[in-house]
Motif scaffolding. Structure first.
Motif, short mmCIF file in Angstrom:
data_model
loop_
_atom_site.label_atom_id
_atom_site.label_comp_id
_atom_site.label_asym_id
_atom_site.label_seq_id
_atom_site.Cartn_x
_atom_site.Cartn_y
_atom_site.Cartn_z
N ILE A 114 0.84 -1.21 0.00
CA ILE A 114 0.00 0.00 0.00
C ILE A 114 0.87 1.25 0.00
O ILE A 114 0.63 2.21 -0.75
CB ILE A 114 -0.97 -0.02 1.20
N LEU A 115 1.91 1.27 0.82
CA LEU A 115 2.80 2.45 0.88
C LEU A 115 3.53 2.66 -0.45
O LEU A 115 3.71 3.80 -0.89
CB LEU A 115 3.81 2.29 2.02
N ASN A 116 3.96 1.58 -1.09
CA ASN A 116 4.63 1.70 -2.40
C ASN A 116 3.70 2.32 -3.44
O ASN A 116 4.09 3.22 -4.20
CB ASN A 116 5.09 0.32 -2.89
N ILE A 117 2.44 1.83 -3.47
CA ILE A 117 1.48 2.35 -4.46
C ILE A 117 1.14 3.81 -4.16
O ILE A 117 1.11 4.66 -5.06
CB ILE A 117 0.21 1.47 -4.49
N VAL A 118 0.90 4.10 -2.88
CA VAL A 118 0.60 5.48 -2.48
C VAL A 118 1.80 6.39 -2.79
O VAL A 118 1.63 7.53 -3.24
CB VAL A 118 0.20 5.56 -0.99
N GLY A 119 3.01 5.88 -2.58
CA GLY A 119 4.22 6.65 -2.88
C GLY A 119 4.27 7.05 -4.35
O GLY A 119 4.66 8.17 -4.71
N ASN A 120 3.86 6.11 -5.25
CA ASN A 120 3.79 6.42 -6.67
C ASN A 120 2.75 7.50 -6.95
O ASN A 120 2.97 8.40 -7.76
CB ASN A 120 3.45 5.16 -7.47
N SER A 121 1.60 7.40 -6.26
CA SER A 121 0.55 8.41 -6.43
C SER A 121 1.05 9.78 -6.00
O SER A 121 0.77 10.80 -6.65
CB SER A 121 -0.69 8.02 -5.62
N VAL A 122 1.81 9.84 -4.89
CA VAL A 122 2.37 11.11 -4.40
C VAL A 122 3.32 11.70 -5.45
O VAL A 122 3.31 12.90 -5.72
CB VAL A 122 3.09 10.90 -3.05
N LYS A 123 4.16 10.82 -6.06
CA LYS A 123 5.13 11.28 -7.06
C LYS A 123 4.46 11.93 -8.26
O LYS A 123 4.91 12.95 -8.77
CB LYS A 123 5.97 10.10 -7.57
N TYR A 124 3.37 11.31 -8.71
CA TYR A 124 2.79 11.73 -9.99
C TYR A 124 1.50 12.53 -9.85
O TYR A 124 0.78 12.74 -10.83
CB TYR A 124 2.54 10.49 -10.87
N SER A 125 1.18 12.97 -8.64
CA SER A 125 -0.02 13.77 -8.42
C SER A 125 0.36 15.15 -7.90
O SER A 125 1.32 15.29 -7.12
CB SER A 125 -0.95 13.10 -7.40
#
Length: 501
Positions: free
Chosen positions: A389-400
């Motif tokens: 979950i943290l990895n996926i959310v981390g990607n969302s943070v990067k690209y949002s």
């Protein structure tokens, strides 16, 4: 009486077949019709002076005389085939029906003779043709069989017998080809065979690959080619054993896969060295620069500056630690060495455990939780699911963009719980979607290295979720942003009770 005699003479002299009366005591011809005269090449006057066996070739006369004596005594022969020799030496094969009759004290043999020269030629041609086709049938390079409308084998060659493990005598008229076809292929092949015989004009499949089972339960891969015999509800089938070819094909495929795996492995090694060296160099350069600055003797740093340097060092050290953890996880996943510590738990417990990390990660974004069925029982490694979950959310943070929303939701679907993370970022290119979970893959929308990472996070997520027995996938939202979802099997109530017991 005269009319009857007239009919008799008309029938006698007008008959197509030769008719002859032979005296039983002497063997002389007493009377015959014109057809018999033409058949033997002699006139009636000549025949009246001829013993009946003298019409036969010289080499057969002794046996012919004996046969006459037996017929004169026994009275009848239903059907005989023998040769007549004409005066010019021509041998004529004839078919005879003979009956003994008596009139007053006299006894006669009445014989009806028919020239079977053409019939014999046709029969010999048929026999020769059958020999030819039987030779072709037997010497064909493949197993061959002919079946009847009930699928029983009427004819089989030696190769078919060898393929099935039976003798030809055990096959012909006794075995159905269906018993040699593996069950999963039987319905299709039988259905097409039945339809082909019932409606020969239909263009039914003629070629199949199927699995043959011989009498010893051995399985062989077979290429079957079949065709219907015109106007007969029969099928000719040729069977080519392709087991060795299939094995070679499989070996070639494995060799190709090994070569491709080796090529990819070498490519991964090269990329790994390139990416890791870059990713390690950046934080190490920062740490070294900050540490050198703190150690300078000629500068007195105030407390705020010193704390900022130390915070930066801690941040860069954290990056190094995460990078090393990702590399270790990648190695474990590639070698199937990742050990999951599974316990009973829920997705709510996972979210609670990563709450502090989530707040630090998303301090510039709005996180929305919609955890339906959040108490559904799971059998999971909570730490690893939290990592996903943290990895996926981390990607969302990067690209949002900052202040945008990141939504974490869950809902049961069948016997799985589906967890979904959606954002309001730039989304994923359609060409990238099939590859976002590959090792070292970089988003093609990533401009000039912006937000560039090592490309391991989502690949590790895939490995963890698949190890949990679930699936992970990515897609674009209808309007804006990306959606990444994964499924985890639910724990069945019966299973939990069984485990407790």
């Amino acid at each position: 009486m005269e009319k009857n005699l007239e009919k008799y003479y008309l029938a006698f002299y007008g008959a197509i077949d030769g008719i002859v009366f032979i005296d039983c005591s002497s063997g002389l011809v007493k009377d015959c019709n014109l057809a018999f005269e033409r058949l033997v090449g002699r006139t009636l006057e000549e025949l009246k002076k001829t013993k009946i066996w003298q019409l036969r070739p010289v080499a057969e006369r002794r046996l012919a005389k004996k046969m006459f004596e037996e017929m004169a005594y026994d009275g009848a022969r239903e059907l005989e085939e023998l040769n007549i020799e004409r005066p010019d030496g021509t041998i004529v094969p004839v078919e005879l029906r003979i009956k003994r009759i008596s009139q007053n004290d006299d006894a006669f043999l009445v014989s009806i003779a028919r020239d079977i020269s053409e019939k014999k030629l046709i029969r010999e041609a048929l026999i020769e043709s059958e020999k030819t086709y039987r030779t072709i049938f037997e010497t064909a390079g493949v197993a061959m069989a002919i079946d009847d409308e009930n699928t029983f084998i009427k004819l089989a060659n030696a190769r078919f017998a060898k393929l099935t493990g039976f003798e030809i005598e055990e096959l012909e008229g006794k075995k159905s080809w269906r018993q040699f076809v593996a069950p999963k292929y039987r319905a299709e092949i039988y259905g097409n065979s039945h339809e082909r015989k019932a409606n020969p004009e239909k263009n039914m499949p003629m070629c199949y690959e199927f699995e043959l089972i011989d009498r010893y339960k051995n399985k062989r891969a077979i290429l079957l080619n079949c065709t219907s015999i015109p106007d007969r509800k029969m099928t000719v089938a040729s069977l080519l054993d392709i087991t060795d070819f299939k094995a070679s094909e499989e070996e070639a495929r494995k060799a190709k896969n090994i070569a491709e795996t080796y090529r990819i492995s070498e490519k991964v090694k090269t990329e790994l060295l390139s990416v890791v060296s870059h990713e390690l160099r950046t934080p190490l350069t920062s740490i070294k620069g900050l540490t050198d600055s703190l150690l300078r003797k000629d500068v007195n740093w105030d407390d705020n500056t010193r704390n900022d340097f130390l915070e930066s060092i801690r941040s860069e050290t954290g990056k190094l630690s995460r990078l090393i953890d990702d590399l270790l996880d990648t190695t474990k996943l590639e070698r199937n060495l990742l050990k999951l510590k599974r316990r009973k738990g829920t997705i709510l417990q996972v979210i609670e455990a990563i709450k502090i990390d989530m707040e630090c990660l998303t301090e510039k974004h709005q996180v929305i939780y919609d955890l339906q069925d959040g108490q559904s029982p799971l059998f999971i490694d909570k730490m690893r699911i939290g990592q996903v979950i943290l990895n996926i959310v981390g990607n969302s943070v990067k690209y949002s963009p900052p202040s945008s929303k990141i939504k974490i939701s869950s809902k049961t679907s069948g016997d799985h719980l589906v967890v979904t993370i959606s954002d309001e970022g730039q989304g994923i290119s359609d060409k990238d979607i099939p590859h976002v979970f590959d090792y070292f893959y970089q988003d093609s929308k990533n401009e000039k290295g912006k937000n560039k990472g090592i490309g391991l996070g989502l690949a590790i997520c895939r490995g963890i979720i698949e190890a949990q027995g679930g699936e992970i996938w990515a897609e674009n939202a209808v309007n804006i942003g990306a959606i990444v979802s994964f499924s985890i099997p639910l724990v069945k109530t019966q299973k939990v009770f069984g485990e407790k017991k």
